[in-house]
Design a protein around this motif. Structure first.
Motif, mmCIF file in Angstrom:
data_model
loop_
_atom_site.group_PDB
_atom_site.id
_atom_site.type_symbol
_atom_site.label_atom_id
_atom_site.label_comp_id
_atom_site.label_asym_id
_atom_site.label_seq_id
_atom_site.Cartn_x
_atom_site.Cartn_y
_atom_site.Cartn_z
ATOM 1 N N MET A 1 3.732 -7.722 13.101
ATOM 2 C CA MET A 1 2.949 -7.684 12.234
ATOM 3 C C MET A 1 2.109 -9.065 11.489
ATOM 4 O O MET A 1 3.303 -9.520 10.306
ATOM 5 C CB MET A 1 2.623 -6.558 10.802
ATOM 6 N N ILE A 2 1.303 -9.567 11.704
ATOM 7 C CA ILE A 2 1.344 -11.241 10.718
ATOM 8 C C ILE A 2 1.686 -11.367 9.686
ATOM 9 O O ILE A 2 2.252 -11.487 9.325
ATOM 10 C CB ILE A 2 -0.473 -11.554 11.664
ATOM 11 N N GLU A 3 1.148 -10.456 8.878
ATOM 12 C CA GLU A 3 1.353 -9.791 7.218
ATOM 13 C C GLU A 3 2.649 -10.525 6.799
ATOM 14 O O GLU A 3 2.778 -10.858 6.040
ATOM 15 C CB GLU A 3 0.836 -8.138 7.117
ATOM 16 N N ASP A 4 3.529 -9.533 7.498
ATOM 17 C CA ASP A 4 4.587 -10.395 7.809
ATOM 18 C C ASP A 4 5.790 -10.863 7.848
ATOM 19 O O ASP A 4 6.787 -11.434 7.083
ATOM 20 C CB ASP A 4 6.025 -8.800 7.737
ATOM 21 N N LEU A 5 5.086 -12.088 8.517
ATOM 22 C CA LEU A 5 6.196 -13.136 9.407
ATOM 23 C C LEU A 5 6.276 -14.352 7.858
ATOM 24 O O LEU A 5 5.019 -14.445 7.136
ATOM 25 C CB LEU A 5 5.440 -13.590 10.323
ATOM 26 N N ASN A 6 6.702 -14.936 7.912
ATOM 27 C CA ASN A 6 7.028 -16.139 7.566
ATOM 28 C C ASN A 6 6.502 -17.024 7.807
ATOM 29 O O ASN A 6 5.498 -17.207 8.935
ATOM 30 C CB ASN A 6 8.973 -16.496 6.646
ATOM 31 N N ARG A 7 6.663 -18.413 7.881
ATOM 32 C CA ARG A 7 6.005 -20.027 7.309
ATOM 33 C C ARG A 7 6.586 -20.117 8.690
ATOM 34 O O ARG A 7 5.104 -20.214 9.218
ATOM 35 C CB ARG A 7 5.892 -21.040 6.918
ATOM 36 N N ASP A 8 7.602 -20.640 9.194
ATOM 37 C CA ASP A 8 8.133 -20.937 10.260
ATOM 38 C C ASP A 8 7.876 -19.516 11.518
ATOM 39 O O ASP A 8 7.221 -19.805 12.411
ATOM 40 C CB ASP A 8 9.366 -21.209 10.350
ATOM 41 N N GLU A 9 7.815 -18.681 11.304
ATOM 42 C CA GLU A 9 7.329 -17.410 12.002
ATOM 43 C C GLU A 9 6.019 -17.443 12.651
ATOM 44 O O GLU A 9 5.013 -17.118 13.785
ATOM 45 C CB GLU A 9 7.182 -16.027 11.921
ATOM 46 N N LEU A 10 5.440 -17.595 11.625
ATOM 47 C CA LEU A 10 3.697 -17.600 11.357
ATOM 48 C C LEU A 10 3.282 -19.248 12.405
ATOM 49 O O LEU A 10 2.173 -18.903 13.208
ATOM 50 C CB LEU A 10 2.673 -18.045 9.918
ATOM 51 N N SER A 11 3.841 -20.359 12.204
ATOM 52 C CA SER A 11 3.643 -21.011 13.020
ATOM 53 C C SER A 11 3.704 -20.969 14.780
ATOM 54 O O SER A 11 2.926 -21.075 14.906
ATOM 55 C CB SER A 11 4.651 -22.745 12.833
ATOM 56 N N ALA A 12 5.222 -20.298 14.591
ATOM 57 C CA ALA A 12 5.485 -20.037 15.883
ATOM 58 C C ALA A 12 4.539 -18.822 16.826
ATOM 59 O O ALA A 12 4.285 -19.337 17.927
ATOM 60 C CB ALA A 12 6.872 -19.450 16.637
ATOM 61 N N ARG A 13 4.064 -17.841 15.727
ATOM 62 C CA ARG A 13 3.075 -17.268 16.425
ATOM 63 C C ARG A 13 2.153 -18.042 17.072
ATOM 64 O O ARG A 13 1.158 -17.270 17.650
ATOM 65 C CB ARG A 13 3.015 -15.999 15.474
#
Ligand code: 13P
Ligand code: SF4
Length: 305
Positions: free
Chosen positions: A1-13
């Motif tokens: 879930m995008i809602e639960d991702l941190n900054r680095d995970e979001l950038s990778a996603r």
């Protein structure tokens, strides 16, 4: 879930989704740092219009305000243009409607109309040519006749009038972010940093322009910062640009002219919203073809100048 991702995970996603959707991410110089960091291209309004027109990807994710995404959609009608937050508008662009522009034109028949790109597609459809902060004087000078109607920014109009032989008739609009930067702010910053030079955006008040060493669009500030011999620069524009200026030029110091010069709408775009827009393919910006066709003429005339 995008809602639960941190900054680095979001950038990778976002990088994964960009490839999956064949998307390009364009970001304005005022975007928050982490959004600038995931963009394929960062620029001013004119540079972003040019990139949007030349994009080969199927999807453009526009990290900026609504009129910018609309311009991208008008220039690339077959592409899918997404704005990560559809509430990110420009209050100055909302200061004139198409009906108001038509009534104004009727009061001044025969005068060409220049619209700043910070306007809606409907307003652009009623004007002769668009301009941005980096080409406004050139655009006005390219027109026939001695008088020009200029909307919506009265401060940009006053700046253009200084460099033009024509009489500029301004609309009474302004950008609240730039209008809140006062001459007194510049004087105080100069007192604190006596060796610093001052660069101002042409949306600033005339009395701020009077105190500036250079008057530059955001794109021109980025270029000038790379070559200037000045080591300290007071920046009279929206403060988001300082992230980019510092990143590009770590050896130089950039001071905001006003500590609260933030455009709330530019700051509505976040990494999470970029990821959600790309994942769900939502917040598409579309302009009705009959409006887009008329607005395109005014934008293309500017881009070709
Ligand atoms: P630039 O075209 O200089 O980036 O300006 C856009 C804008 O919205 C200024 O407030
Ligand atoms: Fe509009 Fe001013 Fe924000 Fe630029 S900084 S988008 S002109 S409100």
């Amino acid at each position: 879930m995008i809602e639960d991702l941190n900054r680095d995970e979001l950038s990778a996603r976002i990088r994964e989704l960009k490839t999956a959707r064949n998307a390009v991410i364009l970001a304005h110089n005022y975007q928050i740092g982490e959004v600038q960091d995931i963009a394929d291209f960062i620029g001013d309004s004119l540079e972003l219009s040019q990139k949007a027109a030349a994009a080969t990807e199927d999807v453009i994710v526009f990290c900026g305000v609504h009129f910018m995404a609309e311009t991208a959609s008008i220039l690339s009608p077959r592409k899918t243009v997404l704005i990560p937050d559809p509430q990110a508008g420009c209050p100055m662009a909302d200061m004139i409607t198409a009906a108001e522009l038509v009534a104004w034109k009727n009061r001044y028949p025969g005068r060409p109309v220049v619209c700043y790109v910070n306007t809606s597609a409907e307003v652009k459809a009623e004007c002769d040519i668009c301009c941005t902060s980096s080409n406004a004087v050139r655009v006005v000078e390219s027109l026939a006749g001695g008088e020009v109607l200029f909307a919506p920014d009265k401060n940009l109009a006053a700046y253009v009038a200084r460099g033009s032989s024509k009489k500029i008739i301004p609309w009474d609009g302004y950008c609240y972010v730039h209008n809140n930067i006062l001459a007194r702010d510049i004087r105080e910053k100069k007192k604190a940093h006596p060796d610093a030079v001052v660069w101002a955006h042409p949306e600033c008040r005339p009395e701020v322009i009077d105190l500036a060493d250079k008057v530059l669009s955001t794109g021109k500030m980025v270029k000038e910062a790379r070559t200037t011999e000045a080591g300290e620069i007071i920046i009279a524009t929206e403060s988001g640009i300082i992230y980019r200026l510092k990143k590009d030029n770590p050896e130089k110091d950039f001071y905001p002219a006003h500590d609260l010069a933030f455009c709330a709408n530019m700051k509505k775009i976040t990494l999470k919203k970029v990821a959600l827009a790309l994942e769900q393919m939502v917040h598409r910006v579309q302009v009705p073809p009959e409006i887009a066709d008329r607005a395109r003429g005014a934008i293309e005339k500017m881009v070709k100048l």
